[in-house]
Design a protein around this motif. Structure first.
Motif, mmCIF file in Angstrom:
data_model
loop_
_atom_site.group_PDB
_atom_site.id
_atom_site.type_symbol
_atom_site.label_atom_id
_atom_site.label_comp_id
_atom_site.label_asym_id
_atom_site.label_seq_id
_atom_site.Cartn_x
_atom_site.Cartn_y
_atom_site.Cartn_z
ATOM 1 N N GLY A 40 0.781 -0.924 0.065
ATOM 2 C CA GLY A 40 -0.286 -0.228 0.209
ATOM 3 C C GLY A 40 0.821 1.250 -0.333
ATOM 4 O O GLY A 40 2.357 1.555 -0.557
ATOM 5 N N PRO A 41 0.175 2.978 0.235
ATOM 6 C CA PRO A 41 1.051 3.971 0.294
ATOM 7 C C PRO A 41 2.140 3.887 0.727
ATOM 8 O O PRO A 41 3.297 3.968 1.028
ATOM 9 C CB PRO A 41 -0.447 4.975 1.407
ATOM 10 C CG PRO A 41 -1.092 3.754 0.989
ATOM 11 C CD PRO A 41 -0.672 2.615 0.769
ATOM 12 N N TYR A 42 2.528 3.169 2.202
ATOM 13 C CA TYR A 42 3.370 3.212 2.629
ATOM 14 C C TYR A 42 5.267 3.044 2.457
ATOM 15 O O TYR A 42 5.864 2.468 1.716
ATOM 16 C CB TYR A 42 3.446 2.587 4.544
ATOM 17 C CG TYR A 42 4.900 1.970 5.558
ATOM 18 C CD1 TYR A 42 5.781 3.041 5.384
ATOM 19 C CD2 TYR A 42 4.902 0.827 5.815
ATOM 20 C CE1 TYR A 42 7.085 3.071 5.944
ATOM 21 C CE2 TYR A 42 6.560 0.975 5.925
ATOM 22 C CZ TYR A 42 7.279 1.833 6.268
ATOM 23 O OH TYR A 42 8.493 1.569 6.528
ATOM 24 N N ILE A 43 4.207 1.304 1.701
ATOM 25 C CA ILE A 43 5.593 0.357 1.027
ATOM 26 C C ILE A 43 5.910 1.440 -0.513
ATOM 27 O O ILE A 43 6.743 1.523 -1.040
ATOM 28 C CB ILE A 43 4.839 -1.091 0.550
ATOM 29 C CG1 ILE A 43 5.223 -2.129 1.812
ATOM 30 C CG2 ILE A 43 5.861 -1.888 -0.305
ATOM 31 C CD1 ILE A 43 5.923 -2.358 2.830
ATOM 32 N N GLU A 44 4.546 1.942 -1.209
ATOM 33 C CA GLU A 44 5.203 2.559 -1.978
ATOM 34 C C GLU A 44 6.243 3.788 -1.655
ATOM 35 O O GLU A 44 6.615 4.269 -2.328
ATOM 36 C CB GLU A 44 3.946 3.146 -3.210
ATOM 37 C CG GLU A 44 3.099 1.974 -3.127
ATOM 38 C CD GLU A 44 1.596 2.557 -4.167
ATOM 39 O OE1 GLU A 44 1.342 3.889 -3.555
ATOM 40 O OE2 GLU A 44 0.566 1.305 -3.871
ATOM 41 N N LYS A 45 6.003 3.936 -0.342
ATOM 42 C CA LYS A 45 6.593 5.395 -0.410
ATOM 43 C C LYS A 45 8.011 5.200 -0.300
ATOM 44 O O LYS A 45 9.629 5.716 -0.948
ATOM 45 C CB LYS A 45 6.266 6.317 0.803
ATOM 46 C CG LYS A 45 6.852 7.350 1.446
ATOM 47 C CD LYS A 45 6.458 8.080 2.628
ATOM 48 C CE LYS A 45 5.142 8.208 2.471
ATOM 49 N NZ LYS A 45 4.653 9.362 3.327
ATOM 50 N N VAL A 46 8.508 4.163 0.195
ATOM 51 C CA VAL A 46 9.918 3.829 0.447
ATOM 52 C C VAL A 46 10.308 3.082 -1.248
ATOM 53 O O VAL A 46 11.430 3.380 -0.695
ATOM 54 C CB VAL A 46 10.041 2.187 1.860
ATOM 55 C CG1 VAL A 46 10.670 0.979 1.071
ATOM 56 C CG2 VAL A 46 10.000 2.120 2.826
ATOM 57 N N ALA A 47 9.621 2.660 -1.826
ATOM 58 C CA ALA A 47 9.971 2.104 -2.783
ATOM 59 C C ALA A 47 10.503 3.066 -3.909
ATOM 60 O O ALA A 47 11.613 3.356 -4.041
ATOM 61 C CB ALA A 47 8.896 1.434 -3.515
ATOM 62 N N ILE A 48 9.685 4.119 -3.485
ATOM 63 C CA ILE A 48 9.615 5.450 -4.348
ATOM 64 C C ILE A 48 11.157 6.072 -3.986
ATOM 65 O O ILE A 48 12.113 7.016 -5.203
ATOM 66 C CB ILE A 48 8.909 6.300 -4.672
ATOM 67 C CG1 ILE A 48 7.446 5.886 -5.163
ATOM 68 C CG2 ILE A 48 9.166 8.287 -4.816
ATOM 69 C CD1 ILE A 48 6.556 6.145 -5.559
#
Length: 234
Positions: A40-48
């Motif tokens: 979700g948004p947290y994992i996406e933020k880390v990935a980005i």
């Protein structure tokens, strides 16, 4: 930065892995293992952030056998639902899916100079277990609750290993963290970093219940330095 979804085949079906590519199009690979809230948004933020630093990041949908593409909200209700779902999750199958994702990363033309793994909470347990069975260039595990009971497996991990914990984590008591520190003594490939005032999931900037900005910033700097040492972007 570009994103895409790759499809990975397992013995009993197939699952999606979200992939983030750096502007340079090539770089070291990182398996990013979700926590109980899904990709979700947290994992996406880390990935980005990792992709912006030059890494090719892949986050597999670990709950695909239970609820494909499932994402929980960072609320008490969402957390309760995430805990219930995670209790039905088969860790061994999750480790196998992560091994398939690492193999997929290694075959990508965009991936060069090694592959590492980073996991949070549930993912911190999964990537620790993965490292006992699978060769990686760097492994970072944030507050994996299964780690203290699996310190006997640490000798099987040859990769550089960073284990991050909160010293005030109600789910992983400080004495259990101390057992990890004890097991790591004399192992030059293992670093244990404890933010003594932090609780569980303190790096999760999407969760008002858990996020602690100052410990999160310190631990993340440690993690980035660890990656720079063991899985550098060239």
């Amino acid at each position: 930065m570009r994103t895409r979804t790759d499809r990975i085949t397992a013995h009993d079906g197939s699952f999606d892995a979200a992939v983030w590519l750096p502007d340079a199009e090539t770089g070291p690979g990182i398996l990013l293992v979700q926590e109980i809230y899904g990709v979700g948004p947290y994992i996406e933020k880390v990935a980005i952030e990792l992709a912006s630093r030059g890494y090719v990041v892949a986050a597999p949908d670990l709950f695909w056998r239970l609820e494909p593409h499932w994402i929980a909200e960072h609320t008490p209700e969402g957390t309760a639902a995430a805990i219930e779902l995670s209790q039905r999750f088969d860790v061994a199958q999750g480790v196998a899916d992560c091994a398939l994702t690492v193999s997929h990363l290694r075959r990508l033309p965009e991936v060069r100079d090694g592959v590492g793994a980073l996991g949070f909470c549930l993912g911190g347990s999964v990537d620790y277990m993965l490292a006992t069975q699978f060769e990686l260039d760097a492994v970072l595990s944030f507050y994996g609750s299964a780690v203290p009971d699996a310190t006997g497996l640490m000798e099987r991990i040859a990769a550089p290993l960073l284990l991050v914990f909160g010293g005030d984590d109600p789910y992983i008591p400080r004495e259990r963290v101390a057992a990890v520190e004890k097991a790591a003594e004399g192992r030059p490939n293992v670093v244990v970093h404890v933010e003594e005032e932090a609780g569980h999931a303190f790096h999760n900037s999407e969760s008002p219940m858990f996020h602690q900005p100052e410990p999160a910033a310190r631990a993340w700097e440690v993690a980035l330095a660890f990656l720079e040492e063991h899985l550098p972007v060239r």
